[in-house]
Design a protein around this motif. Structure first.
Motif, PDB file in Angstrom:
ATOM      1  N   MET A  25      51.889  36.967  38.904  1.00 51.03           N
ATOM      2  CA  MET A  25      52.767  37.200  37.752  1.00 51.03           C
ATOM      3  C   MET A  25      52.475  36.181  36.658  1.00 51.03           C
ATOM      4  SD  MET A  25      56.486  37.845  39.533  1.00 51.03           S
ATOM      5  CE  MET A  25      57.228  38.004  37.909  1.00 51.03           C
ATOM      6  N   ASP A  26      52.752  36.581  35.426  1.00 50.65           N
ATOM      7  CA  ASP A  26      52.605  35.641  34.316  1.00 50.65           C
ATOM      8  C   ASP A  26      53.923  34.958  33.969  1.00 50.65           C
ATOM      9  OD1 ASP A  26      53.950  37.789  33.345  1.00 50.65           O
ATOM     10  OD2 ASP A  26      52.637  38.127  31.611  1.00 50.65           O
ATOM     11  N   GLY A  27      54.863  34.978  34.897  1.00 55.34           N
ATOM     12  CA  GLY A  27      56.144  34.309  34.710  1.00 55.34           C
ATOM     13  C   GLY A  27      57.305  35.229  35.029  1.00 55.34           C
ATOM     14  N   ASN A  28      58.507  34.664  35.031  1.00 57.91           N
ATOM     15  CA  ASN A  28      59.723  35.462  35.252  1.00 57.91           C
ATOM     16  C   ASN A  28      60.796  34.985  34.277  1.00 57.91           C
ATOM     17  OD1 ASN A  28      60.532  33.023  36.311  1.00 57.91           O
ATOM     18  ND2 ASN A  28      60.494  33.699  38.459  1.00 57.91           N
ATOM     19  N   SER A  29      61.995  35.435  34.503  1.00 58.19           N
ATOM     20  CA  SER A  29      63.070  35.102  33.564  1.00 58.19           C
ATOM     21  C   SER A  29      63.399  33.616  33.574  1.00 58.19           C
ATOM     22  CB  SER A  29      64.325  35.913  33.922  1.00 58.19           C
ATOM     23  OG  SER A  29      64.729  35.644  35.261  1.00 58.19           O
ATOM     24  N   VAL A  30      63.132  32.942  34.666  1.00 61.27           N
ATOM     25  CA  VAL A  30      63.430  31.505  34.752  1.00 61.27           C
ATOM     26  C   VAL A  30      62.354  30.692  34.062  1.00 61.27           C
ATOM     27  CG1 VAL A  30      63.854  29.588  36.323  1.00 61.27           C
ATOM     28  CG2 VAL A  30      64.671  31.876  36.894  1.00 61.27           C
ATOM     29  N   SER A  42      44.192  43.578  39.234  1.00 59.11           N
ATOM     30  CA  SER A  42      43.626  43.526  37.880  1.00 59.11           C
ATOM     31  C   SER A  42      43.984  42.243  37.154  1.00 59.11           C
ATOM     32  CB  SER A  42      44.126  44.728  37.069  1.00 59.11           C
ATOM     33  OG  SER A  42      45.540  44.684  36.950  1.00 59.11           O
ATOM     34  N   ALA A  43      44.842  41.417  37.735  1.00 66.07           N
ATOM     35  CA  ALA A  43      45.275  40.173  37.090  1.00 66.07           C
ATOM     36  C   ALA A  43      44.397  39.015  37.560  1.00 66.07           C
ATOM     37  CB  ALA A  43      46.735  39.893  37.423  1.00 66.07           C
ATOM     38  N   TRP A  44      44.101  38.096  36.635  1.00 66.16           N
ATOM     39  CA  TRP A  44      43.326  36.916  36.988  1.00 66.16           C
ATOM     40  C   TRP A  44      43.813  35.716  36.188  1.00 66.16           C
ATOM     41  CZ3 TRP A  44      40.501  34.587  33.071  1.00 66.16           C
ATOM     42  CH2 TRP A  44      40.238  35.356  31.941  1.00 66.16           C
ATOM     43  N   MET A  45      43.553  34.544  36.763  1.00 68.09           N
ATOM     44  CA  MET A  45      44.003  33.307  36.135  1.00 68.09           C
ATOM     45  C   MET A  45      42.890  32.275  36.224  1.00 68.09           C
ATOM     46  SD  MET A  45      47.251  30.883  37.111  1.00 68.09           S
ATOM     47  CE  MET A  45      46.446  30.264  38.580  1.00 68.09           C
ATOM     48  N   GLY A  46      42.628  31.583  35.129  1.00 69.74           N
ATOM     49  CA  GLY A  46      41.632  30.520  35.095  1.00 69.74           C
ATOM     50  C   GLY A  46      42.284  29.160  35.010  1.00 69.74           C
ATOM     51  N   ARG A  47      41.478  28.184  34.565  1.00 65.90           N
ATOM     52  CA  ARG A  47      41.964  26.811  34.509  1.00 65.90           C
ATOM     53  C   ARG A  47      42.961  26.581  33.384  1.00 65.90           C
ATOM     54  NH1 ARG A  47      36.798  23.004  34.865  1.00 65.90           N
ATOM     55  NH2 ARG A  47      38.449  21.448  35.111  1.00 65.90           N
ATOM     56  N   ASP A  48      43.111  27.550  32.483  1.00 67.01           N
ATOM     57  CA  ASP A  48      44.091  27.405  31.418  1.00 67.01           C
ATOM     58  C   ASP A  48      45.506  27.724  31.880  1.00 67.01           C
ATOM     59  OD1 ASP A  48      43.841  30.106  31.792  1.00 67.01           O
ATOM     60  OD2 ASP A  48      43.261  30.584  29.723  1.00 67.01           O
ATOM     61  N   GLY A  49      45.639  28.285  33.101  1.00 71.41           N
ATOM     62  CA  GLY A  49      46.956  28.573  33.642  1.00 71.41           C
ATOM     63  C   GLY A  49      47.612  29.803  33.072  1.00 71.41           C
ATOM     64  N   ILE A  50      46.843  30.652  32.396  1.00 70.67           N
ATOM     65  CA  ILE A  50      47.393  31.874  31.800  1.00 70.67           C
ATOM     66  C   ILE A  50      46.920  33.069  32.621  1.00 70.67           C
ATOM     67  CG2 ILE A  50      47.441  33.328  29.747  1.00 70.67           C
ATOM     68  CD1 ILE A  50      46.928  30.832  28.085  1.00 70.67           C
ATOM     69  N   VAL A  51      47.821  33.977  32.908  1.00 73.31           N
ATOM     70  CA  VAL A  51      47.484  35.181  33.661  1.00 73.31           C
ATOM     71  C   VAL A  51      46.990  36.245  32.691  1.00 73.31           C
ATOM     72  CG1 VAL A  51      48.333  36.993  35.175  1.00 73.31           C
ATOM     73  CG2 VAL A  51      49.119  34.638  35.485  1.00 73.31           C
ATOM     74  N   HIS A  52      45.775  36.745  32.935  1.00 72.90           N
ATOM     75  CA  HIS A  52      45.163  37.773  32.094  1.00 72.90           C
ATOM     76  C   HIS A  52      45.020  39.068  32.896  1.00 72.90           C
ATOM     77  CE1 HIS A  52      43.850  34.579  29.240  1.00 72.90           C
ATOM     78  NE2 HIS A  52      43.705  33.860  30.353  1.00 72.90           N
ATOM     79  N   GLN A  53      44.776  40.138  32.170  1.00 76.09           N
ATOM     80  CA  GLN A  53      44.499  41.430  32.786  1.00 76.09           C
ATOM     81  C   GLN A  53      43.081  41.876  32.429  1.00 76.09           C
ATOM     82  OE1 GLN A  53      46.534  43.151  34.862  1.00 76.09           O
ATOM     83  NE2 GLN A  53      48.107  41.541  34.704  1.00 76.09           N
TER      84      GLN A  53
END
Length: 528
Positions: free
Chosen positions: A132-137, A183-194
């Motif tokens: 996930m790229d985050g939640n409500s919290v 289909s989601a991936w994450m690199g060293r920037d800490g951002i979830v991409h599609q």
């Protein structure tokens, strides 16, 4: 290989060859270094990716165990389950929260207690994992979610993305690695991409986890070959140049004196330069000599004694080993037969053979001639089959082995446990003895795996009713271990090194409690 005859002087290719030989290692070295650089880069990428895989798998192992442990609570009122949910969070450093789901509604969380939020099972890859790229919290903060389900109930554990970032940044230092879930991936920037991740320019790597539905991909985003050349291989290139010069000089010297190895072996055979050396084999219990292995030595006229590893492989490759072994058998018979009275009945004489010896029945005639030199029953001839060449169970080979057994010749598998066909040989041929390779004996008291293999070989010989000989015994610890495990015969430097015939017979005559002694000591034995 030592050579005794000088070649004729000449021009042309003999002059050009040293220059070619000198240039060859340099050219090959550069090619090999380029290959090695690519290989090192690929190995580095793969090792880093594998480390990330293993780290994330350890995190998910905890998340999975926790989710499975909480799954029976799904459906339990949140007031009763909340304390247990929080307890699991405190026991696992990687888990941020635990949650319970009933009928696709998240109704209880370790963070908030009673809760109500829809859950879509299709968001989870293979029904278990969701990046996930985050939640409500914590919006925009990556989370890795693990889900364990049973019909309409589920338990969810959440792993904070910081643990994933730490693996990508520390374990994948110097590389651009990406953690992919579906289909989601994450690199060293800490951002979830599609979608697709950037393609590596050098040493691309892709490794999928064998236990969970995620993978790690990536590599180097910039060319690395020139950097490695400058940092690692400039000195090696200089060394290659020195080696090229030395190779050219050595070739120039060798061309002037060398002859064909095949011709040199033929010359040595005609000059009767191959001699038998004997290494005693002792029996279990009293450690008296029960026999000896006959080892070939080359008494070169200018080089002296030549180590067998310098000429035996070429003799086998060229097919000359058969003639050399026939000569060795005759030498052994003529050396030992006059002093047969020194030997107890059933004295074992072991001679090495290869697959080349087994392609005709000439070996049978050689064995008959050898045994005819001794009183009946005095000597047991054992042919020790090596595996440097593969032996096929042809009709000729099977007939040869059958007739060898009929005249009392035994067959042993030499260096058992190290070759590729030992077990096939046991199945295909009638074998009497196994010879344990010295590499296993040397590790007695040390490497547990090798000792386990050694014990397995011993157990196998017992079950098959085979005799067993241990080679390379050098210490009392090895001797006592083999004695305790029922090994019938031992051989090695602890008892004696290989020795020429005169020394062997002298030592044999001096054995205490010898049952036979010659009527008069031969002069050559007296001289040692």
């Amino acid at each position: 290989m030592p050579l005794s005859r000088k070649s004729r002087s000449g021009f042309g290719w003999r002059t050009l060859l040293p220059w070619m030989v000198g240039a060859f290692p340099i050219a090959c070295g550069i090619a090999v270094m380029n290959w090695q650089i690519e290989r090192d880069l690929q190995a580095g990428s793969r090792a880093s990716a594998q480390q990330v895989i293993e780290h994330v798998e350890r995190i998910l192992d905890g998340a999975s165990r926790t989710a499975i442990a909480l799954l029976p609570l799904a459906g339990t009122p949140c007031a009763e389950a909340q304390l247990l949910l929080r307890g699991e969070v405190t026991r696992n450093a990687f888990i941020r929260s635990t949650n319970l789901v009933k009928q696709d509604r998240l109704y209880c969380s370790s963070l908030f207690g009673a809760f109500d939020e829809p859950v879509t099972a299709s968001d989870y890859v293979d029904g278990h994992l969701w990046l996930m790229d985050g939640n409500s919290v914590t919006p925009g903060h990556p989370l890795l979610i693990y889900r364990a389900s049973d019909k309409d109930r589920a338990a969810i554990t959440t792993v904070d993305g910081d643990h994933l970032l730490m693996a990508l940044r520390l374990l994948g230092a110097g590389h651009a690695l990406y953690l992919r879930v579906g289909s989601a991936w994450m690199g060293r920037d800490g951002i979830v991409h599609q979608g697709p991740a950037p393609v590596a320019i050098s040493a691309p790597v892709f490794i999928a986890s064998a236990h969970y539905p995620f993978s790690v991909e990536g590599g180097y985003m910039a060319p690395q070959s020139s950097r490695l050349w400058r940092s690692h291989y400039l000195a090696l290139l200089g060394l290659l140049a020195v080696l090229g010069v030395l190779a050219g000089v050595a070739c120039h010297w060798q061309v002037r004196r060398a002859t064909s190895p095949r011709a040199e072996l033929r010359r040595a055979l005609e000059a009767d330069e191959f001699l038998p050396y004997f290494q005693p084999v002792v029996r279990r219990g009293d450690y008296r000599w029960a026999g000896a292995e006959v080892l070939m030595r080359w008494n070169h006229p200018s080089e002296g004694l030549v180590r067998p590893d310098l000429f035996i492989p070429y003799a086998e490759h060229s097919g000359q080993i058969v003639a050399m072994t026939r000569s060795l058998i005759k030498h052994t018979a003529s050396s030992l037969a006059p002093y047969a009275a020194l030997m107890d009945d059933g004295f074992h004489i072991g001679i090495n053979i290869t697959a080349d010896h087994c392609r005709s029945l000439e070996l049978l005639d050689d064995c008959r001639a050898f045994l005819a030199h001794f009183p009946p029953g005095r000597v047991i001839l054992t042919l020790e089959l090596t595996e440097r060449k593969l032996l096929e169970p042809s009709p000729t080979t099977l007939e040869l082995f059958e007739q060898l057994h009929e005249i009392g010749v035994m067959i042993a598998l030499d260096d058992f446990g190290t070759g590729q066909s030992s077990l096939n040989y046991l199945r295909q041929f009638k074998v009497d003895y196994l010879k344990i390779d010295q590499s296993f004996v040397a590790l007695i008291g040390g490497d547990a795996l090798s000792v386990a293999v050694l014990e397995t070989i011993i157990e196998l010989s017992v079950k098959l009713g085979l005799g067993i000989v241990a080679e390379g015994v050098e210490t009392l610890v090895q001797r006592d271990y083999l004695e305790q495990h029922g090994v019938h015969f031992q051989q090695g430097y602890l008892y004696a090194k290989p020795m020429p015939a005169a020394e062997f017979l002298q030592t044999l005559a001096a054995q205490p409690a010898a049952s036979r002694l010659p009527q008069s000591t031969p002069p050559e034995i007296m001289r040692g």
